[in-house]
Write an enzyme that holds these catalytic residues in place. Sequence first.
Site, PDB file in Angstrom:
ATOM      1  N   THR A  78       3.003   4.629   4.060  1.00 33.40           N
ATOM      2  CA  THR A  78       4.005   4.405   5.176  1.00 33.40           C
ATOM      3  C   THR A  78       4.533   5.915   5.694  1.00 33.40           C
ATOM      4  O   THR A  78       5.429   5.981   6.251  1.00 33.40           O
ATOM      5  CB  THR A  78       5.118   3.752   4.412  1.00 33.40           C
ATOM      6  OG1 THR A  78       5.508   4.466   3.104  1.00 33.40           O
ATOM      7  CG2 THR A  78       4.821   2.367   4.057  1.00 33.40           C
TER       8      THR A  78
ATOM      9  N   THR B 139       9.419  -1.033   7.620  1.00 29.92           N
ATOM     10  CA  THR B 139       9.352   0.608   7.448  1.00 29.92           C
ATOM     11  C   THR B 139       8.507   1.195   8.804  1.00 29.92           C
ATOM     12  O   THR B 139       9.295   2.320   9.247  1.00 29.92           O
ATOM     13  CB  THR B 139       8.798   1.053   6.080  1.00 29.92           C
ATOM     14  OG1 THR B 139       9.813   0.277   5.172  1.00 29.92           O
ATOM     15  CG2 THR B 139       9.019   2.446   5.970  1.00 29.92           C
TER      16      THR B 139
ATOM     17  N   PRO C  24       1.687  -3.335  13.175  1.00 29.70           N
ATOM     18  CA  PRO C  24       1.580  -4.737  13.174  1.00 29.70           C
ATOM     19  C   PRO C  24       0.918  -5.108  11.976  1.00 29.70           C
ATOM     20  O   PRO C  24      -0.034  -4.267  11.353  1.00 29.70           O
ATOM     21  CB  PRO C  24       0.578  -5.058  14.364  1.00 29.70           C
ATOM     22  CG  PRO C  24       0.388  -3.566  14.857  1.00 29.70           C
ATOM     23  CD  PRO C  24       1.002  -2.467  14.228  1.00 29.70           C
TER      24      PRO C  24
ATOM     25  N   SER D  83      12.173 -21.130   1.442  1.00 29.65           N
ATOM     26  CA  SER D  83      12.902 -20.486   2.674  1.00 29.65           C
ATOM     27  C   SER D  83      12.359 -20.963   3.973  1.00 29.65           C
ATOM     28  O   SER D  83      11.153 -20.917   3.966  1.00 29.65           O
ATOM     29  CB  SER D  83      12.824 -18.991   2.539  1.00 29.65           C
ATOM     30  OG  SER D  83      13.021 -18.415   3.820  1.00 29.65           O
TER      31      SER D  83
ATOM     32  N   ALA E   1       9.728   0.877   1.013  1.00 26.84           N
ATOM     33  CA  ALA E   1      10.141  -0.599   1.054  1.00 26.84           C
ATOM     34  C   ALA E   1      11.010  -0.842   2.304  1.00 26.84           C
ATOM     35  O   ALA E   1      11.532   0.233   2.513  1.00 26.84           O
ATOM     36  CB  ALA E   1      10.589  -1.095  -0.169  1.00 26.84           C
ATOM     37  N   GLY E   2      11.024  -2.002   2.679  1.00 22.66           N
ATOM     38  CA  GLY E   2      11.928  -2.434   3.747  1.00 22.66           C
ATOM     39  C   GLY E   2      12.314  -3.737   3.718  1.00 22.66           C
ATOM     40  O   GLY E   2      11.538  -4.707   3.511  1.00 22.66           O
ATOM     41  N   HIS E   3      13.617  -4.186   3.580  1.00 22.26           N
ATOM     42  CA  HIS E   3      14.167  -5.485   3.396  1.00 22.26           C
ATOM     43  C   HIS E   3      15.119  -5.766   4.609  1.00 22.26           C
ATOM     44  O   HIS E   3      16.014  -4.846   4.886  1.00 22.26           O
ATOM     45  CB  HIS E   3      14.687  -5.890   1.989  1.00 22.26           C
ATOM     46  CG  HIS E   3      14.829  -4.680   1.227  1.00 22.26           C
ATOM     47  ND1 HIS E   3      13.927  -4.459   0.108  1.00 22.26           N
ATOM     48  CD2 HIS E   3      15.777  -3.822   1.032  1.00 22.26           C
ATOM     49  CE1 HIS E   3      14.274  -3.635  -0.364  1.00 22.26           C
ATOM     50  NE2 HIS E   3      15.318  -3.050  -0.173  1.00 22.26           N
TER      51      HIS E   3
ATOM     52  N   GLN F 182       7.848  -3.465  -3.032  1.00 23.96           N
ATOM     53  CA  GLN F 182       6.423  -3.884  -2.904  1.00 23.96           C
ATOM     54  C   GLN F 182       6.162  -5.159  -3.488  1.00 23.96           C
ATOM     55  O   GLN F 182       6.901  -6.266  -3.669  1.00 23.96           O
ATOM     56  CB  GLN F 182       5.527  -2.786  -3.360  1.00 23.96           C
ATOM     57  CG  GLN F 182       5.913  -1.361  -2.513  1.00 23.96           C
ATOM     58  CD  GLN F 182       6.846  -0.740  -2.887  1.00 23.96           C
ATOM     59  OE1 GLN F 182       7.125  -0.539  -4.119  1.00 23.96           O
ATOM     60  NE2 GLN F 182       7.498  -0.107  -1.997  1.00 23.96           N
TER      61      GLN F 182
ATOM     62  N   GLY G 219       9.156 -11.201   1.712  1.00 21.61           N
ATOM     63  CA  GLY G 219      10.391 -11.956   2.271  1.00 21.61           C
ATOM     64  C   GLY G 219      11.347 -11.994   0.908  1.00 21.61           C
ATOM     65  O   GLY G 219      12.418 -12.790   0.800  1.00 21.61           O
ATOM     66  N   LYS G 220      11.129 -11.079   0.040  1.00 17.53           N
ATOM     67  CA  LYS G 220      11.752 -11.020  -1.246  1.00 17.53           C
ATOM     68  C   LYS G 220      13.421 -10.612  -0.589  1.00 17.53           C
ATOM     69  O   LYS G 220      14.171 -11.201  -1.597  1.00 17.53           O
ATOM     70  CB  LYS G 220      11.467  -9.980  -2.159  1.00 17.53           C
ATOM     71  CG  LYS G 220      10.279  -9.969  -2.863  1.00 17.53           C
ATOM     72  CD  LYS G 220       9.877  -8.793  -3.741  1.00 17.53           C
ATOM     73  CE  LYS G 220       9.859  -7.326  -2.815  1.00 17.53           C
ATOM     74  NZ  LYS G 220       8.588  -7.468  -1.930  1.00 17.53           N
TER      75      LYS G 220
HETATM   76  P1  IMP Z   1       2.894   4.123   0.361  1.00 18.85           P
HETATM   77  O1  IMP Z   1       3.558   3.376  -0.805  1.00 18.85           O
HETATM   78  O2  IMP Z   1       3.879   4.757   1.497  1.00 18.85           O
HETATM   79  O3  IMP Z   1       2.149   5.313  -0.441  1.00 18.85           O
HETATM   80  O4  IMP Z   1       1.788   3.309   0.938  1.00 18.85           O
HETATM   81  C1  IMP Z   1       0.614   2.646   0.129  1.00 18.85           C
HETATM   82  C2  IMP Z   1       0.226   1.373   0.530  1.00 18.85           C
HETATM   83  O5  IMP Z   1       1.107   0.475   0.264  1.00 18.85           O
HETATM   84  C3  IMP Z   1       0.209   1.132   2.193  1.00 18.85           C
HETATM   85  O6  IMP Z   1      -1.048   0.320   2.364  1.00 18.85           O
HETATM   86  C4  IMP Z   1       1.368   0.542   2.483  1.00 18.85           C
HETATM   87  O7  IMP Z   1       1.483   0.060   3.751  1.00 18.85           O
HETATM   88  C5  IMP Z   1       1.708  -0.364   1.374  1.00 18.85           C
HETATM   89  N1  IMP Z   1       3.323  -0.393   1.040  1.00 18.85           N
HETATM   90  C6  IMP Z   1       4.114   0.523   0.322  1.00 18.85           C
HETATM   91  N2  IMP Z   1       5.256  -0.178   0.520  1.00 18.85           N
HETATM   92  C7  IMP Z   1       5.143  -1.451   0.842  1.00 18.85           C
HETATM   93  C8  IMP Z   1       6.076  -2.409   1.296  1.00 18.85           C
HETATM   94  O8  IMP Z   1       7.133  -2.214   0.870  1.00 18.85           O
HETATM   95  N3  IMP Z   1       5.669  -3.574   1.907  1.00 18.85           N
HETATM   96  C9  IMP Z   1       4.567  -3.594   2.389  1.00 18.85           C
HETATM   97  N4  IMP Z   1       3.527  -2.614   2.329  1.00 18.85           N
HETATM   98  C10 IMP Z   1       4.032  -1.586   1.827  1.00 18.85           C
END
Ligand code: IMP
Length: 426
Positions: A125, A294, A298, A411, A38-40, A220, A14-15
């Site tokens: 991802t 992203t 689940p 938060s 990443a996804g925010h 991350q 939740g950054k």
């Molecule tokens: P990659 O970064 O796509 O290579 O994924 C490597 C691992 O990091 C996997 O378990 C992803 O689900 C996890 N991961 C990468 N980025 C994020 C993030 O922003 N949030 C949560 N998990 C992430």
Amino acid sequence: MISVIMGLQFGDEGKGKITDFISKNYDDVVRFNGGSNAGHTVVINGNKFKFHLIPSGALQSDTVILGNGMVIEPEELISEIKLLTNANKKIIIKISSGAHIVTKMHKLLDKKEESIRSKLNIGTTSQGIGPTYEDKYARTGIRMIDLSNKNILKNKIETIYNMKMELLKDSVYSDEQERNRMIDELYNMGQSILKYMDYTEITVNEAYNNGRNILFEGAQGGMLDIDFGIYPFVTSSNTISGALSTGSGFSYRKVDKVIGVFKAYTSKVGAGPFPSEIINDSTLRDLGSEYGTTTGRPRRVGWLDLPLLKYTAMINDVDSLAITKVDILGKLDTIRVATKYILDGKEINYFPKRLEDFDKLKLEYKEFKGWGNIENDADIINNGYSALPEKMKWYIEFIENETHKNIDIISLGEDRKMTIVKQIFN
Ligand code: IMP
């Protein structure tokens, strides 16, 4: 003020929301690692903004910098720049000439590599992150600056193709026409983004010299760090606070404050050990809508893991903690917190490097009672910490005592308004 904000668990702490909340205090926001993995999501007055590359702080700052430590997919970048410039009209965008470029071929390689990892499948991802960093360190990577020159692009794509031929030979990229099409596409996209290109290491240091307030925004979380996370179930970059130096060219010595964000419980996407995981009960996942921003996957959920939190707080040298989703956790009747790791009968304060040790790892837990639904929103917005349910305060203060850190930001909901800064109200 120079600050860095980091995630202290497996990402998705939740950054985004916390960063957005504090970013009004900063002139410039800098991102220094990762890419579209990443996804925010930031919610402002009911409007949702979803970003993968652009840091969340950019909605409120004057300048946003995407540093050299990032891996950038041009198509995603173009669409996020549109979204950002609509939301924050005056924003100045600068992208490092040395940031690496993710191509469609890298995304395909990501999937191919996963398919041959078998037992050590990471659950990436699929955003091409690993293969792009592989090329960076193999010194064959495509950088932002290369988008301006078709011959260089051609040369690099061919080099990558030849090096990864074993994985690519049965794919669409075995066709030279297809590779040429990709080169044209990259070059054309470059035409619309090269205007943002900059020697950002100079810009960020000049901003500091001019007394600007800068926020470095990590992507991350600490447990996905390539060195300190649970290898190999990690991402391909350093995700800890110190990575801001290599990922932006700014010295860590000048940072005043390290803010570590953690969720009131734990969640994780992807494979690998998750010591405090809750198995066969999706209540917390459903309450917290724990699905990846992203990938939509689940998320695995578990209890707050204090040994993990203490470890990442140490590695990141955290000054101040921010806790998220406390409202969600409180809805449970009984809450557990992992307090100790026991391996072969002895307490340990590290993460085993031998994966088999996780099968033997025993956790000790402490139980708390839930604090129910939060119904006094207005009271909390007006009166802050003192208006919180007593049971929630016990939980928060227990974590503070255990970590020896202050939880300065709490938060309690998606909206920016549902955030309290504890020290102001004490
Ligand atoms: P990659 O970064 O796509 O290579 O994924 C490597 C691992 O990091 C996997 O378990 C992803 O689900 C996890 N991961 C990468 N980025 C994020 C993030 O922003 N949030 C949560 N998990 C992430």
